[in-house]
Write an enzyme that holds these catalytic residues in place. Structure first.
Site, PDB file in Angstrom:
ATOM      1  N   LYS A   3       0.860  -1.187   0.000  1.00 23.65           N
ATOM      2  CA  LYS A   3       0.000   0.000   0.000  1.00 23.65           C
ATOM      3  C   LYS A   3       0.895   1.235   0.000  1.00 23.65           C
ATOM      4  O   LYS A   3       1.804   1.346   0.841  1.00 23.65           O
ATOM      5  CB  LYS A   3      -0.848  -0.041   1.270  1.00 23.65           C
ATOM      6  CG  LYS A   3      -2.227   0.546   1.150  1.00 23.65           C
ATOM      7  CD  LYS A   3      -2.986   0.194   2.433  1.00 23.65           C
ATOM      8  CE  LYS A   3      -4.321   0.854   2.495  1.00 23.65           C
ATOM      9  NZ  LYS A   3      -4.950   0.623   3.819  1.00 23.65           N
TER      10      LYS A   3
HETATM   11  O1  G3P Z   1      -9.445   1.656   5.017  1.00 27.23           O
HETATM   12  C1  G3P Z   1      -9.013   2.899   5.519  1.00 27.23           C
HETATM   13  C2  G3P Z   1      -9.542   3.039   6.881  1.00 27.23           C
HETATM   14  O2  G3P Z   1      -8.815   2.272   7.773  1.00 27.23           O
HETATM   15  C3  G3P Z   1      -9.684   4.423   7.347  1.00 27.23           C
HETATM   16  O3  G3P Z   1     -10.860   4.433   8.025  1.00 27.23           O
HETATM   17  O4  G3P Z   1     -12.527   5.233   9.594  1.00 27.23           O
HETATM   18  O5  G3P Z   1     -10.090   5.850   9.892  1.00 27.23           O
HETATM   19  O6  G3P Z   1     -11.426   6.852   8.060  1.00 27.23           O
HETATM   20  P1  G3P Z   1     -11.236   5.674   8.943  1.00 27.23           P
END
Ligand code: G3P
Length: 218
Positions: free
Chosen positions: A83
């Site tokens: 990634k």
């Molecule tokens: O897949 C990306 C994710 O881990 C981010 O999620 O909820 O931190 O925006 P969030």
């Protein structure tokens, strides 16, 4: 639509895998830090459970260092997806790592043009963050629809849309309606998809009637 789980929680990954719900796993530096475990050790364990792509994020910010980190991560298992962030350095690293034959997930995508660049760089997956766009008062799913339309306009672009920063059941439904290739979902949100009060009430009524009938299948 493929389901990835957005976690490094081994018990959750194992449980959801046994239910046939895990086509892959995504992690990021925040998720790994939260796990409190050694990065390589936890990746190795996840890859022993899940056959599909397992995203592991580089933390360098310059292309050369990203490429070197990406090669180390890819050596952990054949299903590691490296990634990289959606920066010019990340796009350069994407091109080099896919050239090596590795899968690459270009992450932190917040615009359709960024997604176009990721596809041009040969990304295996692009990760638009819908929840964080919603947080800004916009509609994250509009971005997914735009990317879907752009990629469909140019079939030579083979990058898969991996909807990330998923927070709700509605995000999952909208991603499927739009035709996203993958959603990566936190385990709790994924577990919540099966729940419906009418399912619970219907099951309770069936079981009560069955009990009254005095019969048994076994
Ligand atoms: O897949 C990306 C994710 O881990 C981010 O999620 O909820 O931190 O925006 P969030």
């Amino acid at each position: 639509m493929k389901f990835f789980v957005d976690t490094a929680d081994i018990d959750m990954i194992r449980d959801l895998s046994e239910k046939g719900m895990v086509d892959g796993v995504t992690t990021n530096p925040s998720i790994i830090a939260k796990s409190g475990r050694d990065f390589i050790e936890v990746l190795t364990e996840i890859c022993s459970i899940v056959a599909g792509p397992v995203s592991a994020e580089v933390t360098a910010t310059r292309a050369d260092a990203m490429i070197s980190e990406g090669r180390k991560l890819a050596a952990v298992a054949s299903n590691i997806t490296v990634k990289v962030p959606l920066t010019w350095d990340g796009l350069k690293a994407c091109r080099a790592l896919t050239g090596d034959g590795h899968m690459v997930n270009v992450t932190l995508c917040f615009s359709a043009n960024q997604a176009l660049l990721a596809a041009k760089a040969g990304a295996t997956f692009v990760s638009p963050f819908v929840g964080r766009i919603d947080d800004m008062g916009y509609d994250g799913m509009e971005l997914i629809a735009e990317i879907r339309q752009i990629y469909d306009n140019y079939p030579a672009l083979e990058t898969e849309i991996l909807v990330a920063s998923v927070r709700t059941a509605d995000h999952v439904k909208q991603a499927a309606l739009i035709g996203a290739d993958v959603v990566t979902v936190p385990p709790k949100t994924l577990q919540g998809l099966a729940g419906h009060p009418l399912t619970d009430a219907g099951l309770a009524a069936f079981l009560a009637d069955w009990e009254k009938s005095g019969q048994s299948i076994g």
